[in-house]
Design a protein around this motif. Structure first.
Motif, PDB file in Angstrom:
ATOM      1  N   GLU A   1       3.104  12.796  -0.606  1.00 35.64           N
ATOM      2  CA  GLU A   1       3.705  11.838   0.327  1.00 35.64           C
ATOM      3  C   GLU A   1       3.208  10.418   0.064  1.00 35.64           C
ATOM      4  O   GLU A   1       3.994   9.465   0.022  1.00 35.64           O
ATOM      5  N   VAL A   2       1.907  10.253  -0.130  1.00 37.48           N
ATOM      6  CA  VAL A   2       1.366   8.902  -0.281  1.00 37.48           C
ATOM      7  C   VAL A   2       1.877   8.264  -1.580  1.00 37.48           C
ATOM      8  O   VAL A   2       2.205   7.076  -1.623  1.00 37.48           O
ATOM      9  N   VAL A   3       2.005   9.075  -2.623  1.00 37.19           N
ATOM     10  CA  VAL A   3       2.531   8.552  -3.893  1.00 37.19           C
ATOM     11  C   VAL A   3       4.003   8.205  -3.743  1.00 37.19           C
ATOM     12  O   VAL A   3       4.456   7.127  -4.146  1.00 37.19           O
ATOM     13  N   ASP A   4       4.769   9.100  -3.110  1.00 32.56           N
ATOM     14  CA  ASP A   4       6.198   8.869  -2.953  1.00 32.56           C
ATOM     15  C   ASP A   4       6.483   7.612  -2.139  1.00 32.56           C
ATOM     16  O   ASP A   4       7.378   6.835  -2.454  1.00 32.56           O
ATOM     17  N   ARG A   5       5.682   7.396  -1.092  1.00 30.65           N
ATOM     18  CA  ARG A   5       5.915   6.223  -0.235  1.00 30.65           C
ATOM     19  C   ARG A   5       5.726   4.933  -0.999  1.00 30.65           C
ATOM     20  O   ARG A   5       6.262   3.893  -0.619  1.00 30.65           O
ATOM     21  N   VAL A   6       4.959   4.964  -2.067  1.00 33.32           N
ATOM     22  CA  VAL A   6       4.751   3.761  -2.878  1.00 33.32           C
ATOM     23  C   VAL A   6       5.793   3.652  -3.988  1.00 33.32           C
ATOM     24  O   VAL A   6       6.442   2.620  -4.150  1.00 33.32           O
ATOM     25  N   ILE A   7       5.990   4.743  -4.736  1.00 33.52           N
ATOM     26  CA  ILE A   7       6.830   4.606  -5.944  1.00 33.52           C
ATOM     27  C   ILE A   7       8.304   4.432  -5.616  1.00 33.52           C
ATOM     28  O   ILE A   7       9.044   3.876  -6.415  1.00 33.52           O
ATOM     29  N   ARG A   8       8.743   4.857  -4.425  1.00 33.85           N
ATOM     30  CA  ARG A   8      10.158   4.643  -4.117  1.00 33.85           C
ATOM     31  C   ARG A   8      10.452   3.174  -3.825  1.00 33.85           C
ATOM     32  O   ARG A   8      11.610   2.785  -3.712  1.00 33.85           O
ATOM     33  N   ARG A   9       9.410   2.362  -3.684  1.00 34.15           N
ATOM     34  CA  ARG A   9       9.623   0.926  -3.436  1.00 34.15           C
ATOM     35  C   ARG A   9       9.456   0.103  -4.717  1.00 34.15           C
ATOM     36  O   ARG A   9       9.457  -1.126  -4.671  1.00 34.15           O
ATOM     37  N   VAL A  10       9.300   0.770  -5.866  1.00 38.32           N
ATOM     38  CA  VAL A  10       9.066   0.079  -7.138  1.00 38.32           C
ATOM     39  C   VAL A  10      10.086   0.566  -8.166  1.00 38.32           C
ATOM     40  O   VAL A  10      10.282   1.777  -8.282  1.00 38.32           O
ATOM     41  N   PRO A  11      10.746  -0.356  -8.897  1.00 36.72           N
ATOM     42  CA  PRO A  11      11.659   0.098  -9.957  1.00 36.72           C
ATOM     43  C   PRO A  11      10.910   0.974 -10.959  1.00 36.72           C
ATOM     44  O   PRO A  11       9.866   0.568 -11.478  1.00 36.72           O
ATOM     45  N   ARG A  12      11.422   2.183 -11.196  1.00 37.28           N
ATOM     46  CA  ARG A  12      10.718   3.162 -12.015  1.00 37.28           C
ATOM     47  C   ARG A  12      10.397   2.629 -13.421  1.00 37.28           C
ATOM     48  O   ARG A  12       9.352   2.907 -13.984  1.00 37.28           O
ATOM     49  N   ASP A  13      11.317   1.794 -13.981  1.00 35.83           N
ATOM     50  CA  ASP A  13      11.094   1.329 -15.362  1.00 35.83           C
ATOM     51  C   ASP A  13      10.001   0.260 -15.447  1.00 35.83           C
ATOM     52  O   ASP A  13       9.561  -0.100 -16.529  1.00 35.83           O
ATOM     53  N   ARG A  14       9.569  -0.249 -14.298  1.00 40.03           N
ATOM     54  CA  ARG A  14       8.463  -1.225 -14.335  1.00 40.03           C
ATOM     55  C   ARG A  14       7.108  -0.550 -14.136  1.00 40.03           C
ATOM     56  O   ARG A  14       6.065  -1.174 -14.245  1.00 40.03           O
ATOM     57  N   LEU A  15       7.142   0.730 -13.803  1.00 40.89           N
ATOM     58  CA  LEU A  15       5.900   1.424 -13.465  1.00 40.89           C
ATOM     59  C   LEU A  15       5.178   1.904 -14.727  1.00 40.89           C
ATOM     60  O   LEU A  15       5.693   2.725 -15.480  1.00 40.89           O
ATOM     61  N   GLY A  16       3.976   1.337 -14.956  1.00 36.57           N
ATOM     62  CA  GLY A  16       3.203   1.699 -16.138  1.00 36.57           C
ATOM     63  C   GLY A  16       2.224   2.816 -15.846  1.00 36.57           C
ATOM     64  O   GLY A  16       2.607   3.861 -15.332  1.00 36.57           O
ATOM     65  N   GLY A  17       0.961   2.593 -16.141  1.00 37.17           N
ATOM     66  CA  GLY A  17      -0.039   3.656 -16.021  1.00 37.17           C
ATOM     67  C   GLY A  17      -0.438   3.949 -14.587  1.00 37.17           C
ATOM     68  O   GLY A  17      -0.016   3.291 -13.629  1.00 37.17           O
ATOM     69  N   ILE A  18      -1.271   4.959 -14.466  1.00 34.66           N
ATOM     70  CA  ILE A  18      -1.773   5.400 -13.166  1.00 34.66           C
ATOM     71  C   ILE A  18      -3.305   5.388 -13.216  1.00 34.66           C
ATOM     72  O   ILE A  18      -3.901   5.902 -14.162  1.00 34.66           O
ATOM     73  N   GLY A  19      -3.912   4.770 -12.216  1.00 35.16           N
ATOM     74  CA  GLY A  19      -5.371   4.801 -12.105  1.00 35.16           C
ATOM     75  C   GLY A  19      -5.735   5.505 -10.814  1.00 35.16           C
ATOM     76  O   GLY A  19      -5.113   5.260  -9.773  1.00 35.16           O
ATOM     77  N   VAL A  20      -6.723   6.384 -10.861  1.00 37.85           N
ATOM     78  CA  VAL A  20      -7.095   7.108  -9.649  1.00 37.85           C
ATOM     79  C   VAL A  20      -8.612   7.165  -9.497  1.00 37.85           C
ATOM     80  O   VAL A  20      -9.349   7.452 -10.442  1.00 37.85           O
ATOM     81  N   GLY A  21      -9.069   6.824  -8.300  1.00 33.83           N
ATOM     82  CA  GLY A  21     -10.480   6.956  -7.951  1.00 33.83           C
ATOM     83  C   GLY A  21     -10.602   8.095  -6.967  1.00 33.83           C
ATOM     84  O   GLY A  21      -9.784   8.223  -6.054  1.00 33.83           O
TER      85      GLY A  21
END
Ligand SMILES: [Zn+2]
Length: 317
Positions: free
Chosen positions: A54-74
């Motif tokens: 849910e937390v990932v979806d709530r963010v990525i649906r507001r960003v154009p998929r082709d602009r989304l690069g890498g993923i960093g996780v702490g």
């Protein structure tokens, strides 16, 4: 130049922060701007996997998929960055949970980089912390809360260590022969400076509050036992900071976490203890400051991890 050089200069990275009680995510531009942000508590009613989705979806649906690069996780630890797995103490259902693979499945083809939550906090503070914090060449970020964790940043690059565990400042022995630590050693910084250990010690001397927040209020009001609990924690932290500084020629320590939110009741004795014991000349340069980014430090650090060159990490096909 504080912005990590990025192969994704025109892209946005996804930052994820896995805490013991909530998950946060953000889409972060290469200049540190948060384009979208979400936070979902772990309420016990749903699986941690569902909260992550849910937390990932709530963010990525507001960003154009082709602009989304890498993923960093702490993530709260322990973790195994090599295998991409995490076992946060406060999430019993996640033992060796394949967090990197899980995020790779949600966003195929992007590199995923994983580090400890305190390591990300340190990197976030280095990257986007208060202006006077800038320019630190050798920095230690420390989180003092239910445990004591840390992370190093040298010349803008996080030093994670061969197993990903560099910066375990809470398990430097500050009181040889002291109280046993859950890690198996005795007298670790964590047995003196974590919130629960401070509260336990104060209660053994007759203080009857419940938690570290109350202990901070009591110390600020001048209650003797509470004040001494903070002095004792400050002395242990100062020992750890000076040990690290003597080894790595640190110029800056940034301290966050719930206990650090106590403010002057911690930082006054802490800075005094550091100044008192900084014998060697170069140790006198060491600055100790509270976090300037608060709870966003971890997310910004996770973003910086994804922006750093080379991206590294593991890529899901
Ligand atoms: Zn320990």
């Amino acid at each position: 130049m504080r912005t990590p050089r990025s192969p994704y200069a025109d892209r946005i990275v996804l930052a994820v922060d896995i805490g013991g009680t909530k998950f946060a995510a953000a889409a972060v531009e290469a200049d540190g701007t948060m384009a979208a942000r979400a936070e979902v508590p772990l309420d016990g009613g749903r699986s941690a996997e569902a909260v992550l989705a849910e937390v990932v979806d709530r963010v990525i649906r507001r960003v154009p998929r082709d602009r989304l690069g890498g993923i960093g996780v702490g993530s709260a630890g322990p973790l195994d960055p090599d295998k991409g797995t995490v076992s946060p103490v406060n999430i019993p259902s996640w033992r060796n949970f394949p967090l990197v693979d899980e995020l790779g499945r949600m966003l195929p083809g992007r590199p995923v980089r994983l580090a400890g939550d305190a390591q990300c906090m340190a990197l976030g503070e280095w990257w986007r912390g208060r202006p006077e914090g800038g320019g630190a060449r050798a920095m230690l970020g420390v989180v003092v809360s239910t445990g004591v964790g840390g992370g190093f940043v040298f010349d803008g690059v996080p030093y994670l260590g061969p197993t990903g565990n560099a910066g375990h400042i809470g398990h430097i022995v500050a009181d040889p022969g002291g109280e046993p630590c859950p890690c198996g050693a005795s007298g670790c910084v964590e047995t003196l400076a974590s919130g629960p250990s401070m509260v336990r010690w104060a209660r053994s001397l007759g203080w009857n509050g419940a938690d570290a927040r109350e202990l901070a209020v009591a110390a600020a009001a001048g209650e003797e036992v509470a004040r001494r609990a903070f002095q004792r924690a400050a002395d242990a932290l100062a020992t750890a900071f000076l040990t690290a500084a003597a080894l790595f020629d640190l110029d800056h320590v940034v301290v966050g976490g719930g206990v650090a939110a106590a403010g002057a009741v911690l930082f006054d004795p802490l800075r005094q203890a550091v100044a008192r014991n900084a014998g060697l000349g170069f140790l006198g340069r060491l600055r100790v400051d509270p976090t300037s980014l608060g709870r966003d430090a971890g997310l910004l650090g996770a973003a910086a991890l994804a922006l750093l060159e080379p991206p590294g990490g593991r890529t899901e096909a």
